[in-house]
Design an enzyme around this catalytic site. Structure first.
Site, PDB file in Angstrom:
ATOM      1  N   ASP A  73       0.853  -1.184   0.000  1.00  0.00           N
ATOM      2  CA  ASP A  73       0.000   0.000   0.000  1.00  0.00           C
ATOM      3  C   ASP A  73       0.894   1.242   0.000  1.00  0.00           C
ATOM      4  O   ASP A  73       1.989   1.218  -0.555  1.00  0.00           O
ATOM      5  CB  ASP A  73      -0.915  -0.046   1.234  1.00  0.00           C
ATOM      6  CG  ASP A  73      -2.264   0.614   0.994  1.00  0.00           C
ATOM      7  OD1 ASP A  73      -2.289   1.850   0.860  1.00  0.00           O
ATOM      8  OD2 ASP A  73      -3.277  -0.099   0.936  1.00  0.00           O
ATOM      9  N   ASP A  81      -2.047   2.999  18.113  1.00  0.00           N
ATOM     10  CA  ASP A  81      -3.001   1.888  18.191  1.00  0.00           C
ATOM     11  C   ASP A  81      -2.524   0.653  17.444  1.00  0.00           C
ATOM     12  O   ASP A  81      -3.201  -0.384  17.470  1.00  0.00           O
ATOM     13  CB  ASP A  81      -4.349   2.302  17.598  1.00  0.00           C
ATOM     14  CG  ASP A  81      -5.002   3.437  18.346  1.00  0.00           C
ATOM     15  OD1 ASP A  81      -4.481   3.842  19.397  1.00  0.00           O
ATOM     16  OD2 ASP A  81      -6.041   3.938  17.871  1.00  0.00           O
ATOM     17  N   HIS A 107      -3.654   5.960   3.593  1.00  0.00           N
ATOM     18  CA  HIS A 107      -4.419   4.798   3.135  1.00  0.00           C
ATOM     19  C   HIS A 107      -3.882   3.505   3.732  1.00  0.00           C
ATOM     20  O   HIS A 107      -4.637   2.710   4.305  1.00  0.00           O
ATOM     21  CB  HIS A 107      -4.411   4.737   1.609  1.00  0.00           C
ATOM     22  CG  HIS A 107      -5.353   3.724   1.042  1.00  0.00           C
ATOM     23  ND1 HIS A 107      -5.036   2.393   0.924  1.00  0.00           N
ATOM     24  CD2 HIS A 107      -6.608   3.856   0.556  1.00  0.00           C
ATOM     25  CE1 HIS A 107      -6.056   1.746   0.385  1.00  0.00           C
ATOM     26  NE2 HIS A 107      -7.027   2.607   0.155  1.00  0.00           N
ATOM     27  N   ASN A 199     -14.335   0.470  -7.242  1.00  0.00           N
ATOM     28  CA  ASN A 199     -15.283   1.510  -6.844  1.00  0.00           C
ATOM     29  C   ASN A 199     -15.870   2.223  -8.049  1.00  0.00           C
ATOM     30  O   ASN A 199     -15.143   2.612  -8.959  1.00  0.00           O
ATOM     31  CB  ASN A 199     -14.591   2.562  -5.972  1.00  0.00           C
ATOM     32  CG  ASN A 199     -14.203   2.038  -4.606  1.00  0.00           C
ATOM     33  OD1 ASN A 199     -14.650   0.993  -4.177  1.00  0.00           O
ATOM     34  ND2 ASN A 199     -13.347   2.771  -3.923  1.00  0.00           N
ATOM     35  N   ALA A 210      -8.500  -8.892  -8.161  1.00  0.00           N
ATOM     36  CA  ALA A 210      -9.677  -9.553  -7.591  1.00  0.00           C
ATOM     37  C   ALA A 210     -10.303 -10.534  -8.571  1.00  0.00           C
ATOM     38  O   ALA A 210     -10.906 -11.531  -8.168  1.00  0.00           O
ATOM     39  CB  ALA A 210     -10.708  -8.510  -7.165  1.00  0.00           C
ATOM     40  N   VAL A 215      -8.234 -15.617  -5.928  1.00  0.00           N
ATOM     41  CA  VAL A 215      -8.186 -14.411  -5.108  1.00  0.00           C
ATOM     42  C   VAL A 215      -9.589 -14.107  -4.586  1.00  0.00           C
ATOM     43  O   VAL A 215     -10.568 -14.189  -5.339  1.00  0.00           O
ATOM     44  CB  VAL A 215      -7.651 -13.212  -5.917  1.00  0.00           C
ATOM     45  CG1 VAL A 215      -7.668 -11.939  -5.080  1.00  0.00           C
ATOM     46  CG2 VAL A 215      -6.233 -13.506  -6.414  1.00  0.00           C
ATOM     47  N   SER A 262     -11.739  -0.751  -0.598  1.00  0.00           N
ATOM     48  CA  SER A 262     -10.473  -0.929   0.127  1.00  0.00           C
ATOM     49  C   SER A 262     -10.741  -1.313   1.570  1.00  0.00           C
ATOM     50  O   SER A 262     -10.140  -2.250   2.109  1.00  0.00           O
ATOM     51  CB  SER A 262      -9.664   0.368   0.115  1.00  0.00           C
ATOM     52  OG  SER A 262      -8.816   0.433  -0.975  1.00  0.00           O
TER      53      SER A 262
END
Length: 390
Positions: A73, A81, A107, A199, A210, A215, A262
């Site tokens: 990414d 955190d 991201h 998207n 994908a 996958v 995502s």
């Protein structure tokens, strides 16, 4: 070379609140009460997907210990955190510091938080689905979010070499030959690959990787549990997960709100990490099968192009008696007790991921051969290479 861009926002890119870290509110002066809770105090309640997916029930079974999730990414910053679960990774693009922990976009840090954020104790801070899993950060995309398919391929190859159990690919794009080879090599190495479907309006169908056989292609739903308008549809969709107003970690210790496939993909990657922790000897395609076989059916009965097999069900995926996919499964029965960390299993020593890979070499070979026979999806040979947009 096909470019790719991150898959969280697209239609909402103009809304700065969705792509920039949320500023902390001004706190009261010394000796005075704070005017409102800080973001770290509020974010857990804003993570609606945790309650929707019954994450607390699933985390009574396992927290994802012993599992490494690679996140190719924009990099992953060591957020308070998340930092305890962050490994040293790699920078494939220029301007990095070499360990994947440089993220100026937010991201990648957001995706990592959805997978494995551990919070700051109690209900303070963000929580991921698998808060004991480790994150392997791979910075394959520069700050502007526009990357290259070959960089993603190199990141996947690195994840394979580092013994990743799951790879979270929140991107779609051009199916170049190096990327196709890397995807298939990762599948053959018994790694669970989870990828964003795409998207709208930038994407019109399920993108690559994908759409690749093996996958897990992830679409999105909204707060009401119905199909999210931003999520593409198509015959390659396997499962769906929350994808609207998803809160997670961001850069500089702050938090972000994202909308897109995502976020849904990172959530499913976290679910896969829980399954790999509970069933450490389960082949990768059986992990995918558990997710699809236990998904909550939505839309028309059976699989459909909006929801795939349905909304992921964390508890069912961890506990249901799921028949294998036509070849012998090496998993323990679903009713077995608590999960040991990979490094704590007999004969594995400290490097659980490597030892597990050696222990299941025969299974990996069977997976590589058997997957061609049991794959749920086939990508048409005449499909043009899809545009990559992360």
């Amino acid at each position: 070379m096909k470019h790719f861009s991150r898959q969280s926002l697209t239609a909402f890119a103009a809304l700065l609140s969705l792509i920039a870290p949320t500023a902390l509110p001004t706190r009261g002066s010394p000796g005075q009460p704070n005017s409102e809770p800080s973001e770290a105090e509020r974010v857990r309640a804003d993570q609606w997907h945790l309650e929707y997916l019954r994450a607390s029930d699933a985390q009574q079974i396992t927290h994802g210990a012993g599992v490494i999730v690679a996140v190719p990414d924009t990099g992953v910053q060591p957020h308070p955190d998340l930092r305890n679960n962050l490994l040293r990774g790699i920078d494939i693009v220029p301007d990095g510091n070499g360990d994947g922990q440089n993220d100026q976009n937010s991201h990648g840090t957001g995706m990592a938080g959805l997978i494995a954020a551990h919070g700051q104790g109690g209900t303070l801070g963000a929580l991921g689905l698998a808060p004991d899993a480790k994150i392997l950060p791979i910075r394959d995309t520069p700050t502007d979010g526009q990357g290259e398919a070959d960089a993603l391929a190199a990141g996947i190859d690195y994840a394979v070499r580092q013994g990743a159990d799951v790879i979270c690919i929140s991107s779609v794009g051009g199916a170049g030959i190096p990327l196709q080879r890397s995807i298939k090599a990762a599948l053959a190495a018994n790694i669970v690959l989870v990828a964003a479907a795409g998207n709208k309006p930038d994407d019109t169908k399920v993108g690559y990787p994908a759409s690749e056989d093996g996958v897990i292609a992830v679409g999105g739903i909204g707060r009401d549990g119905t199909h999210a308008d931003i999520s593409v549809t198509g015959p390659d969709i396997d499962v769906v997960a929350p994808a609207v107003d998803i809160y997670s970690t961001s850069i500089n210790g702050k938090y972000r709100k994202g909308t897109g496939t995502s976020d849904a993909t990172a959530i499913v990657a976290g679910a896969a990490a829980l399954i790999r922790s509970k069933y450490p000897y389960l082949p990768a395609q059986e992990v995918a099968h558990r997710l699809t076989a236990t998904a909550i059916d939505k839309g028309p009965p059976g699989r459909d192009d909006e929801y795939g097999y349905g909304v992921i069900d964390l508890v069912a995926a961890l506990t249901a008696d799921v028949p294998p996919l036509g070849f012998e499964s090496v998993s323990a029965p679903a009713a077995t007790g608590s999960t040991a960390a990979a490094g704590d299993r007999p004969g594995e020593g400290g490097d659980g991921a490597t030892a597990r890979g050696l222990a299941t070499l025969a299974v990996i070979v069977a997976v590589a051969v058997g997957w061609a026979l049991v794959a749920r999806r086939r990508r048409r040979g005449d499909d043009p290479p899809p545009r990559i947009s992360r």
